[in-house]
Motif scaffolding. Structure first.
Motif, PDB file in Angstrom:
ATOM      1  N   LYS A  15      11.440  15.065  81.017  1.00 33.34           N
ATOM      2  CA  LYS A  15      12.845  15.321  81.427  1.00 33.34           C
ATOM      3  C   LYS A  15      13.536  15.977  80.585  1.00 33.34           C
ATOM      4  CE  LYS A  15      11.992  12.996  85.358  1.00 33.34           C
ATOM      5  NZ  LYS A  15      12.056  13.721  86.585  1.00 33.34           N
ATOM      6  N   ILE A  16      13.499  15.709  79.170  1.00 30.66           N
ATOM      7  CA  ILE A  16      14.402  16.306  78.259  1.00 30.66           C
ATOM      8  C   ILE A  16      14.155  17.487  77.738  1.00 30.66           C
ATOM      9  CG2 ILE A  16      15.572  14.020  77.730  1.00 30.66           C
ATOM     10  CD1 ILE A  16      13.974  14.150  75.158  1.00 30.66           C
ATOM     11  N   ALA A  17      13.079  17.879  77.980  1.00 28.24           N
ATOM     12  CA  ALA A  17      12.467  19.215  77.476  1.00 28.24           C
ATOM     13  C   ALA A  17      13.158  20.295  78.012  1.00 28.24           C
ATOM     14  CB  ALA A  17      10.693  19.508  77.649  1.00 28.24           C
ATOM     15  N   ALA A  18      13.293  20.306  79.278  1.00 29.65           N
ATOM     16  CA  ALA A  18      13.990  21.342  80.035  1.00 29.65           C
ATOM     17  C   ALA A  18      15.647  21.618  79.280  1.00 29.65           C
ATOM     18  CB  ALA A  18      14.008  20.964  81.551  1.00 29.65           C
ATOM     19  N   LEU A  19      16.175  20.604  79.009  1.00 33.89           N
ATOM     20  CA  LEU A  19      17.666  20.750  78.351  1.00 33.89           C
ATOM     21  C   LEU A  19      17.772  21.735  77.204  1.00 33.89           C
ATOM     22  CD1 LEU A  19      18.549  17.172  77.949  1.00 33.89           C
ATOM     23  CD2 LEU A  19      19.203  18.388  79.807  1.00 33.89           C
ATOM     24  N   PRO A  20      18.702  22.493  77.659  1.00 34.52           N
ATOM     25  CA  PRO A  20      18.767  23.835  76.723  1.00 34.52           C
ATOM     26  C   PRO A  20      19.192  23.356  75.175  1.00 34.52           C
ATOM     27  CG  PRO A  20      20.629  23.744  77.976  1.00 34.52           C
ATOM     28  CD  PRO A  20      19.574  22.917  78.456  1.00 34.52           C
ATOM     29  N   PHE A  21      19.867  22.300  75.108  1.00 36.97           N
ATOM     30  CA  PHE A  21      20.210  21.990  73.661  1.00 36.97           C
ATOM     31  C   PHE A  21      19.354  21.172  72.812  1.00 36.97           C
ATOM     32  CE2 PHE A  21      21.487  17.901  75.587  1.00 36.97           C
ATOM     33  CZ  PHE A  21      22.258  18.211  76.697  1.00 36.97           C
ATOM     34  N   VAL A  22      17.993  20.834  73.459  1.00 39.11           N
ATOM     35  CA  VAL A  22      16.872  20.096  72.796  1.00 39.11           C
ATOM     36  C   VAL A  22      16.054  21.168  72.109  1.00 39.11           C
ATOM     37  CG1 VAL A  22      15.116  18.715  73.037  1.00 39.11           C
ATOM     38  CG2 VAL A  22      17.117  18.413  74.205  1.00 39.11           C
ATOM     39  N   LEU A  23      16.087  20.987  70.880  1.00 45.00           N
ATOM     40  CA  LEU A  23      15.301  22.158  70.009  1.00 45.00           C
ATOM     41  C   LEU A  23      13.818  21.727  69.880  1.00 45.00           C
ATOM     42  CD1 LEU A  23      17.952  22.626  67.182  1.00 45.00           C
ATOM     43  CD2 LEU A  23      17.360  24.013  69.288  1.00 45.00           C
ATOM     44  N   SER A  24      13.667  20.218  69.676  1.00 45.64           N
ATOM     45  CA  SER A  24      12.110  20.039  69.446  1.00 45.64           C
ATOM     46  C   SER A  24      12.017  18.473  69.947  1.00 45.64           C
ATOM     47  CB  SER A  24      11.495  20.158  68.079  1.00 45.64           C
ATOM     48  OG  SER A  24      12.259  19.217  67.116  1.00 45.64           O
ATOM     49  N   ILE A  25      10.970  18.093  70.228  1.00 45.77           N
ATOM     50  CA  ILE A  25      10.467  16.806  70.474  1.00 45.77           C
ATOM     51  C   ILE A  25       9.111  16.337  69.675  1.00 45.77           C
ATOM     52  CG2 ILE A  25       9.678  15.199  72.491  1.00 45.77           C
ATOM     53  CD1 ILE A  25      10.980  17.038  74.414  1.00 45.77           C
ATOM     54  N   GLN A  26       9.281  15.176  69.054  1.00 44.95           N
ATOM     55  CA  GLN A  26       8.177  14.699  68.415  1.00 44.95           C
ATOM     56  C   GLN A  26       7.751  13.256  68.800  1.00 44.95           C
ATOM     57  OE1 GLN A  26       8.965  14.943  64.361  1.00 44.95           O
ATOM     58  NE2 GLN A  26       6.746  15.399  63.707  1.00 44.95           N
TER      59      GLN A  26
END
Lengths: 327, 256, 305
Positions: free
Chosen positions: C241-252
């Motif tokens: 869900k949050i990967a599509a947000l433009p202000f999220v740079l990375s997910i770990q």
């Protein structure tokens, strides 16, 4: 349960033998020596300690120069040089330098153990594979070597110059063993100061207080020696030089050496084998025919110095502790 | 009130039991030396013996005491890093240093007077208090304590290893310069103290006259001596107060 | 108010403090920095033990160097561990009280109260030479506050204190701050400072790197993305869900499988999005935190930059 190491030592990748640290004391001694010779004021004190020799060299040089240009100069010079007893010049140099040797000892040794007490460095030293013996021996040897080096520099310079310049005027022929005597005298003097200073330093937590205590003992006993010298002189003036020593004069002659200064001078007299004579062999007008305080029995002086040194080192041994005992 | 408190606190620190014991032992030794000297110089008049011992030992105790106690004014505080507590109290720095100097002067004067008493009793026996030279020496010793403490405190403010310098001054300079001819003898504090104490010249000659400062030919007058010592003391005290006020004194990281 | 105006202090060729300008007001302020950053130099300038080589230092408008008027208002707890070892704790604190100008009776009663306050009442009659480090710290604090100063400076005051002691100390300092006193605490133990205050002065190599509130400073460090940790039983679903947000740079993803860490340059926008994620998408968000808001991370970012 089988015994296992407390910690997992698998991170260590050295498999070789571990040599026992046999020369721990030498590491401490080297460090003490290096720290000592780095002190700036030390070289000024060394200069002052050699002042007698420098003055003597200067006088000999100028007399030599003067005689070279004067009529009957050689005769005059021979008469002048002929009066000098070379080993008593070393004795005079040694005795006039004592105060400077003390100040050098204070400068490099007052904080030797006192500062470690203050900084709790003994906890660090004694938590290494290094025991009290190593620590004490290392401190003592470091101080001893420094003092020996500094004591020997002016003597060596004077010996070299006089040996090269005045060998035909009896510098070697007066006493061929003088170099050996000097080589015995200097280490004994250095060892005595080193032992005393180590003992006094161990009693305090501040180098300054240790220095003050040592200075107090030295100066007050030195003036006692001068008092006895004065009493000796007074006895000489009225009685002349050839009268047999009365019991009081014997007492004065012995008490003269009852100080740090006196012991060093007595030791030097005994080792050099001289009672002393006037500098350059020139008798003062008022003191014609006066005897110097005779040299003490060398064995007795050495025994006293050894006993005092041993006492000082015993005190230091007792005082060196890794744990501060809180009362 | 605060100055009085500072003086009393500093005095209590100087006069701790172990220290008093040490100095007390010294008084006993001086007494012994006095008796010994009388024994080895039976023909010497008692007054001469006292003056000889006084010049040789009592004034040296004065100088030694001044060298040691003046270090406790500021130098000791810097070395043991407690200067930070003193320097951050609401006490003007001149008041602080002058009060502590006063305590050191009192301690040195007390010590040297005790030494003089000890020597006097050893030489005169029970009549030690009625020794005519004792009161004269008392003047010299009190003035000497003020002069030496103020001078040595000043050197301790200027340099780290002041005790060595002070000892060289006390036992080198003061011994030699007092005997020099011309006007050089005027550079020795001991010259003026002897004048204030109206000390007779030693007639023995030899090393004792050298150490008593009696080899010189010229002597200063009593009024000159008082004036000079007053000026020296006031000037050194003022310099100490100004210097301590002006410069930073931080705990020293390296132990001496 | 404590003011430094372009204050610098040199020790021969070494700069202790380099052109620092700041004001320190009421409340607890932490002076942070690594070893050798200039914290003690700054303390010494403010306490009037040193003069600045250039610039000015003022405490309540007065030059503090050797100024008794300043010392009436200032209490200093130094980092040195040296005392008059032959004195008892009570004697030492009472001595400091008397030297602050109190009459004997007042000094004595205040000493009793202060020793009670710092937890040394029962041990005050032993010689300081036999004290532990923690006891020495308490005595230092007692002497610093015996005269109820308006400004209290403490140089690494928590050294040697046990956890209970630290808690008591921190509460004590907080109390002073709430009374409106200026409390400046220097330390390099960041998590403890965080418990005391959020107001910082950060020094590095003699320079003032940052001053102000911790959060504000953090927000200003815009080149370092914020890290936010989300605790959830469905990390991969949340990540989708949050990967599509433009202000999220990375997910770990956290190895435990119950959390994920995201990096974003717009922490505020992300925080406002989180409720939407939880309520509208029905995702089980059990908790979230920001490792970035710790003092340690802020310090690290500032020092590294």
């Amino acid at each position: 349960m089988a015994s296992a190491p407390i910690a997992d030592l698998s991170y260590r990748d050295y498999d070789g033998p571990l040599a026992p640290p046999t020369y721990r004391w030498w590491v401490i001694a080297k460090t003490t020596f290096r720290n000592s010779i780095r002190r700036k004021g030390l070289w000024w004190l060394l200069l002052f300690s050699g002042m007698y020799y420098f003055v003597m060299l200067a006088i000999l040089f100028f007399v030599d120069q003067f005689a070279a240009n004067a009529r009957d100069g050689e005769q005059m010079f021979n008469a002048f040089i002929g009066r000098i007893t070379w080993k008593t010049e070393f004795l005079h140099g040694w005795s006039t330098a004592q105060m400077w040797f003390l100040l050098i000892t204070l400068l490099i040794g007052a904080g030797a153990i006192a500062n470690d007490n203050r900084a709790n460095a003994l906890l660090v030293y004694l938590s290494k594979p290094c025991d009290k013996r190593d620590y004490l021996m290392g401190k003592w040897v470091g101080l001893f070597l420094t003092l020996l080096l500094l004591m020997s520099i002016p003597i060596a310079l004077f010996f070299a110059y006089a040996g090269l310049s005045y060998s035909e005027y009896g510098f070697f022929s007066q006493d061929r063993t003088v170099i050996l005597r000097l080589l015995v005298m200097m280490p004994l003097g250095a060892a005595f100061y080193a032992s005393l200073m180590i003992g006094v330093s161990s009693l305090f937590n501040q180098g300054r207080m240790a220095g003050a205590a040592m200075a107090a003992v030295y100066f007050l006993t030195a003036f006692f020696t001068k008092l006895m010298e004065g009493a000796w002189t007074v006895m000489q003036v009225d009685e002349g030089a050839r009268r047999d020593l009365s019991p009081i004069k014997n007492l004065v002659a012995n008490l003269y050496y009852a100080s740090i200064d006196g012991l060093q001078i007595g030791m030097a007299k005994g080792v050099l084998g001289t009672d002393g004579s006037p500098p350059f062999g020139i008798q003062p007008r008022r003191g014609e025919g006066m005897q110097f305080v005779p040299a003490p029995d060398l064995a007795t002086v050495l025994a006293i110095m050894a006993a005092i040194s041993a006492l000082a080192l015993w005190v230091a041994w007792k005082r060196i502790r890794a744990v501060e005992v809180v009362k | 009130m605060i100055r009085g408190f500072l003086v009393s606190t500093c005095l209590m620190d100087i006069a701790r039991p172990q220290r008093v014991l040490g100095w007390g032992l010294l008084m006993v030794l001086l007494f012994g030396v006095g008796r010994l000297y009388l024994y080895v110089s039976p023909e010497e008049p008692v007054a001469d013996a006292y003056n000889q011992l006084s010049s040789l030992l009592v004034y040296r105790v004065l100088m030694l005491g001044a060298a040691i106690f003046s270090a406790s004014v500021i130098a000791q505080e810097v070395e043991q890093k407690t200067i930070v507590y003193l320097a951050t109290r609401p006490i003007p720095r001149p008041d602080l240093i002058l009060s502590r100097m006063a305590a050191a002067m009192i301690a040195v004067a007390t010590l040297s007077l005790a030494a003089a008493l000890s020597v006097s009793f050893s030489v005169y026996g029970r009549e030690g208090l009625s020794n005519p030279y004792l009161l004269r020496d008392a003047k010299g010793l009190v003035v000497g304590s003020m002069a030496y403490v103020s001078l040595f405190t000043l050197t301790s403010l200027w340099m780290n290893r002041s005790m060595l310098v002070n000892l060289i001054f006390a036992f080198g300079w003061e011994t030699i310069v007092a005997n020099l001819s011309g006007n050089t003898y005027r550079l020795s504090i001991f010259t003026y103290l002897k004048a204030i104490a109206e000390k007779p010249t030693s007639s023995s000659g030899g090393p004792l006259s050298l150490l008593s400062g009696d080899r010189g030919v010229e002597f200063v007058s009593v009024s000159t001596a008082w004036g000079t010592m007053a000026v020296l003391t006031v000037a050194c005290c003022w310099a100490c107060a100004w210097w301590f006020q002006r410069f930073a004194y931080l705990p020293r990281e390296d132990a001496e | 108010m404590i003011e430094l105006d372009h204050a610098s202090r040199w020790y021969a060729q070494v700069i202790g403090l380099n052109d620092v300008t700041c004001e320190i007001g009421p409340g607890v302020t932490a002076l942070l920095g690594m070893n050798g950053a200039g914290k003690t130099t700054m303390m010494r300038l403010i306490t009037g033990q040193l003069r600045p080589t250039t610039g000015k230092v003022r405490v309540f408008g007065m030059n503090p160097f050797a100024n008794p008027e300043v010392y009436k208002l200032l209490g200093y707890c130094p980092d040195v561990d040296d005392f008059y070892e032959h004195m008892t704790g009570r004697e030492f604190v009472e001595l400091m009280a008397r030297m602050s100008g109190m009459i004997p009776d007042e000094a004595s009663s205040r000493t009793d109260r202060m020793l009670q306050r710092v937890g040394m009442a029962e041990r005050a009659d032993r010689k300081i030479g036999g004290y532990s480090k923690g006891m020495r710290q308490r005595i230092k604090l007692a002497q610093a506050m015996i005269h109820e100063p308006e400004v209290v400076l403490l140089d690494e005051p928590l050294n040697g204190l046990d956890p209970v002691g630290r808690r008591e100390f921190i509460d004590l300092l907080a109390g002073f701050g709430e009374q409106g006193k200026i409390v400046l605490v220097s330390s390099h133990i960041l998590f403890e400072v965080e418990q005391m205050t959020r107001s910082l002065l950060l020094l590095h190599r003699g320079r003032l790197l940052a001053v102000g509130d911790l959060r504000v400073i953090r927000e200003l460090i815009d080149k370092h993305p914020h890290r936010i940790r989300i605790e959830t039983t469905e990390p991969r679903t949340v990540a989708e869900k949050i990967a599509a947000l433009p202000f999220v740079l990375s997910i770990q993803f956290d190895p435990s499988g119950r959390a994920l860490e995201i990096q974003t340059k717009e922490a505020d926008r992300f925080y406002s999005f989180l409720p939407t994620l939880s309520l509208e998408c029905g995702l089980p968000i059990e908790g979230f935190s920001s490792p970035d808001n710790s003092l340690e991370s802020v310090f690290g970012y500032l020092v590294d930059s």
